[in-house]
Motif scaffolding. Structure first.
Motif, PDB file in Angstrom:
ATOM      1  N   ASN A  87     106.796 -27.840  48.455  1.00  0.00           N
ATOM      2  CA  ASN A  87     107.512 -27.033  47.471  1.00  0.00           C
ATOM      3  C   ASN A  87     108.938 -27.539  47.211  1.00  0.00           C
ATOM      4  OD1 ASN A  87     105.413 -25.089  47.069  1.00  0.00           O
ATOM      5  ND2 ASN A  87     105.926 -24.177  49.044  1.00  0.00           N
ATOM      6  N   TRP A  88     109.406 -28.492  48.010  1.00  0.00           N
ATOM      7  CA  TRP A  88     110.738 -29.039  47.761  1.00  0.00           C
ATOM      8  C   TRP A  88     110.723 -29.839  46.459  1.00  0.00           C
ATOM      9  CZ3 TRP A  88     111.600 -31.375  53.320  1.00  0.00           C
ATOM     10  CH2 TRP A  88     111.939 -30.338  54.203  1.00  0.00           C
ATOM     11  N   PRO A  89     111.748 -29.687  45.613  1.00  0.00           N
ATOM     12  CA  PRO A  89     111.808 -30.457  44.367  1.00  0.00           C
ATOM     13  C   PRO A  89     111.913 -31.956  44.632  1.00  0.00           C
ATOM     14  CG  PRO A  89     113.330 -28.588  44.309  1.00  0.00           C
ATOM     15  CD  PRO A  89     112.848 -28.698  45.716  1.00  0.00           C
ATOM     16  N   GLU A  90     111.072 -32.743  43.970  1.00  0.00           N
ATOM     17  CA  GLU A  90     111.152 -34.200  44.069  1.00  0.00           C
ATOM     18  C   GLU A  90     112.256 -34.707  43.158  1.00  0.00           C
ATOM     19  OE1 GLU A  90     107.444 -36.260  43.741  1.00  0.00           O
ATOM     20  OE2 GLU A  90     106.315 -34.530  44.475  1.00  0.00           O
ATOM     21  N   MET A  91     112.911 -35.823  43.586  1.00  0.00           N
ATOM     22  CA  MET A  91     114.098 -36.274  42.868  1.00  0.00           C
ATOM     23  C   MET A  91     113.991 -37.693  42.328  1.00  0.00           C
ATOM     24  SD  MET A  91     115.773 -33.550  42.951  1.00  0.00           S
ATOM     25  CE  MET A  91     117.192 -34.196  42.082  1.00  0.00           C
ATOM     26  N   GLY A  92     112.789 -38.169  42.083  1.00  0.00           N
ATOM     27  CA  GLY A  92     112.655 -39.463  41.422  1.00  0.00           C
ATOM     28  C   GLY A  92     112.431 -40.632  42.359  1.00  0.00           C
ATOM     29  N   SER A  93     112.658 -40.459  43.657  1.00  0.00           N
ATOM     30  CA  SER A  93     112.328 -41.478  44.653  1.00  0.00           C
ATOM     31  C   SER A  93     111.321 -40.869  45.629  1.00  0.00           C
ATOM     32  CB  SER A  93     113.584 -41.919  45.415  1.00  0.00           C
ATOM     33  OG  SER A  93     114.451 -42.656  44.569  1.00  0.00           O
ATOM     34  N   PRO A  94     110.380 -41.661  46.141  1.00  0.00           N
ATOM     35  CA  PRO A  94     109.320 -41.085  46.973  1.00  0.00           C
ATOM     36  C   PRO A  94     109.821 -40.449  48.261  1.00  0.00           C
ATOM     37  CG  PRO A  94     109.255 -43.501  46.993  1.00  0.00           C
ATOM     38  CD  PRO A  94     110.196 -43.112  45.914  1.00  0.00           C
ATOM     39  N   TRP A  95     111.009 -40.808  48.709  1.00  0.00           N
ATOM     40  CA  TRP A  95     111.531 -40.271  49.969  1.00  0.00           C
ATOM     41  C   TRP A  95     112.514 -39.124  49.758  1.00  0.00           C
ATOM     42  CZ3 TRP A  95     116.822 -40.399  50.463  1.00  0.00           C
ATOM     43  CH2 TRP A  95     117.511 -41.230  49.573  1.00  0.00           C
ATOM     44  N   LEU A  96     112.922 -38.862  48.505  1.00  0.00           N
ATOM     45  CA  LEU A  96     114.046 -37.960  48.250  1.00  0.00           C
ATOM     46  C   LEU A  96     113.579 -36.614  47.703  1.00  0.00           C
ATOM     47  CD1 LEU A  96     117.076 -37.465  48.165  1.00  0.00           C
ATOM     48  CD2 LEU A  96     117.159 -38.596  45.943  1.00  0.00           C
ATOM     49  N   TYR A  97     113.947 -35.553  48.410  1.00  0.00           N
ATOM     50  CA  TYR A  97     113.673 -34.184  47.991  1.00  0.00           C
ATOM     51  C   TYR A  97     114.987 -33.406  48.035  1.00  0.00           C
ATOM     52  CZ  TYR A  97     108.802 -35.425  48.911  1.00  0.00           C
ATOM     53  OH  TYR A  97     107.583 -36.025  48.904  1.00  0.00           O
ATOM     54  N   SER A  98     115.123 -32.457  47.140  1.00  0.00           N
ATOM     55  CA  SER A  98     116.330 -31.634  47.098  1.00  0.00           C
ATOM     56  C   SER A  98     116.198 -30.483  48.094  1.00  0.00           C
ATOM     57  CB  SER A  98     116.543 -31.088  45.682  1.00  0.00           C
ATOM     58  OG  SER A  98     117.715 -30.292  45.637  1.00  0.00           O
ATOM     59  N   VAL A  99     117.021 -30.533  49.151  1.00  0.00           N
ATOM     60  CA  VAL A  99     117.012 -29.499  50.193  1.00  0.00           C
ATOM     61  C   VAL A  99     118.464 -29.197  50.549  1.00  0.00           C
ATOM     62  CG1 VAL A  99     115.954 -28.782  52.374  1.00  0.00           C
ATOM     63  CG2 VAL A  99     114.948 -30.682  51.071  1.00  0.00           C
ATOM     64  N   PRO A 100     119.182 -28.447  49.702  1.00  0.00           N
ATOM     65  CA  PRO A 100     120.627 -28.277  49.896  1.00  0.00           C
ATOM     66  C   PRO A 100     121.019 -27.721  51.252  1.00  0.00           C
ATOM     67  CG  PRO A 100     119.992 -27.552  47.697  1.00  0.00           C
ATOM     68  CD  PRO A 100     118.725 -27.820  48.441  1.00  0.00           C
ATOM     69  N   TRP A 101     120.233 -26.796  51.807  1.00  0.00           N
ATOM     70  CA  TRP A 101     120.633 -26.198  53.076  1.00  0.00           C
ATOM     71  C   TRP A 101     120.680 -27.213  54.216  1.00  0.00           C
ATOM     72  CZ3 TRP A 101     116.701 -26.933  56.464  1.00  0.00           C
ATOM     73  CH2 TRP A 101     115.386 -26.948  55.986  1.00  0.00           C
ATOM     74  N   LYS A 146     124.851 -29.448  42.287  1.00  0.00           N
ATOM     75  CA  LYS A 146     125.345 -28.078  42.386  1.00  0.00           C
ATOM     76  C   LYS A 146     124.923 -27.448  43.711  1.00  0.00           C
ATOM     77  CE  LYS A 146     125.196 -23.597  40.003  1.00  0.00           C
ATOM     78  NZ  LYS A 146     124.670 -22.865  38.836  1.00  0.00           N
ATOM     79  N   GLY A 147     123.647 -27.602  44.062  1.00  0.00           N
ATOM     80  CA  GLY A 147     123.143 -27.008  45.294  1.00  0.00           C
ATOM     81  C   GLY A 147     123.816 -27.571  46.530  1.00  0.00           C
ATOM     82  N   TYR A 148     123.975 -28.890  46.576  1.00  0.00           N
ATOM     83  CA  TYR A 148     124.556 -29.531  47.760  1.00  0.00           C
ATOM     84  C   TYR A 148     126.054 -29.229  47.875  1.00  0.00           C
ATOM     85  CZ  TYR A 148     120.401 -32.094  49.196  1.00  0.00           C
ATOM     86  OH  TYR A 148     119.153 -32.423  49.678  1.00  0.00           O
ATOM     87  N   ILE A 149     126.764 -29.272  46.769  1.00  0.00           N
ATOM     88  CA  ILE A 149     128.200 -28.986  46.818  1.00  0.00           C
ATOM     89  C   ILE A 149     128.447 -27.532  47.193  1.00  0.00           C
ATOM     90  CG2 ILE A 149     130.302 -28.822  45.429  1.00  0.00           C
ATOM     91  CD1 ILE A 149     129.328 -31.298  43.904  1.00  0.00           C
ATOM     92  N   ASN A 150     127.639 -26.625  46.672  1.00  0.00           N
ATOM     93  CA  ASN A 150     127.805 -25.209  47.018  1.00  0.00           C
ATOM     94  C   ASN A 150     127.569 -24.964  48.504  1.00  0.00           C
ATOM     95  OD1 ASN A 150     128.526 -24.357  44.479  1.00  0.00           O
ATOM     96  ND2 ASN A 150     126.471 -23.704  43.888  1.00  0.00           N
TER      97      ASN A 150
END
Length: 274
Positions: free
Chosen positions: A170-184, A228-232
């Motif tokens: 369920n983590w958003p994919e970010m265009g690279s096979p290893w990279l997911y958006s997980v701000p926490w 936005k998620g990571y900076i917050n």
């Protein structure tokens, strides 16, 4: 090579030190301590600057937070990633879990001594305390559980760690096979570094997401949400007191976001008028 790097660093300190007050020896390490000592002994009193290092690490979250084995595995993940280089700088030696695991694996592979080098007392003293601030690069997160790799597979980083990395679908994919958006994960990594290394000043020196797909118009929402998620997460209390985002990240990001917003508003205005 360490002496060559020290000479190169000395040249940089001499030529640019009257203007540059924050130095990163590396984005990922080599020969850091000699450069720090050179600045500390020769240049600091004249230039009043700071020397740190930038270390990259993803966050490792236990698969089961109630399972001691998973908790230990996640800790080991962080020590093999960040602690490998940060621990000698802040404590003078490799993390104990690295010494234990690599020593055991080396013995199982028939070696008389560990593949992990041993620091002398003089080297430990020379390494410890060689950072005025900690730079952290961070991009994503993994769930971690224990995995026993057979020693006969031969020496490797993966074998020594003895871990399995998992992702949440369920983590958003970010265009690279290893990279997911997980701000926490960024916030938890910052908390870990803050408590593990004695609350040093920390700069987030590297983060971001690649272009997800080719576009002829605006289609950068995923990167905006990622930043936005990571900076917050970084700006939440109580981390704010000692956390900084390096200007080379924040200033371009703010400028790009401002331009995108202005362009979007202009587009909407022109459409409404037509």
């Amino acid at each position: 090579m360490t002496r060559y790097f020290r000479d190169y660093a000395d040249l940089c300190f001499e030529v640019f030190g009257d203007r540059v007050k924050h130095w990163l020896t590396f984005s990922d390490p080599r020969a850091h301590a000699q450069a720090w000592h050179s600045y500390n002994d020769t240049w600091r009193s004249k230039q009043r600057g700071l020397v740190g290092i930038s270390l990259n690490c993803d966050w490792g979250e236990p698969v089961d937070i109630d399972n001691p084995d998973d908790i230990e595995a996640a800790e080991r993940y962080l020590q093999f990633c960040l602690g490998w280089f940060a621990n000698p700088i802040y404590a003078g030696d490799y993390p104990q879990v690295m010494k234990d695991h690599i020593g055991t694996k080396s013995a199982q592979q028939g070696l008389e001594m560990s593949r992990l080098p041993t620091f002398s007392l003089q080297e430990k003293s020379y390494l410890k305390g060689t950072s005025d601030f900690l730079g952290l690069g961070h991009f994503t997160t993994r769930y971690i559980t224990r995995r026993n790799h057979p020693s006969h597979q031969g020496p490797s980083y993966q074998n020594d760690r003895g871990l399995m990395e998992l992702v949440d679908p369920n983590w958003p994919e970010m265009g690279s096979p290893w990279l997911y958006s997980v701000p926490w994960g960024l916030r938890r990594l910052l908390n870990f570094a803050q408590t593990q290394y004695g609350d040093p000043p920390i700069y987030v020196t590297e983060s971001g997401a690649p272009q997800k797909l080719y576009c002829t118009q605006f289609c950068d929402e995923w990167r905006i949400q990622y930043l936005k998620g990571y900076i917050n997460e970084m700006l939440k209390e109580p981390l704010l007191r000692h956390m900084h985002v390096a200007s080379e990240i924040v200033v371009p990001t703010v400028c790009v976001l401002s331009i995108l917003i202005a362009a979007l508003l202009l587009t909407l205005l022109l459409r409404s008028q037509s």
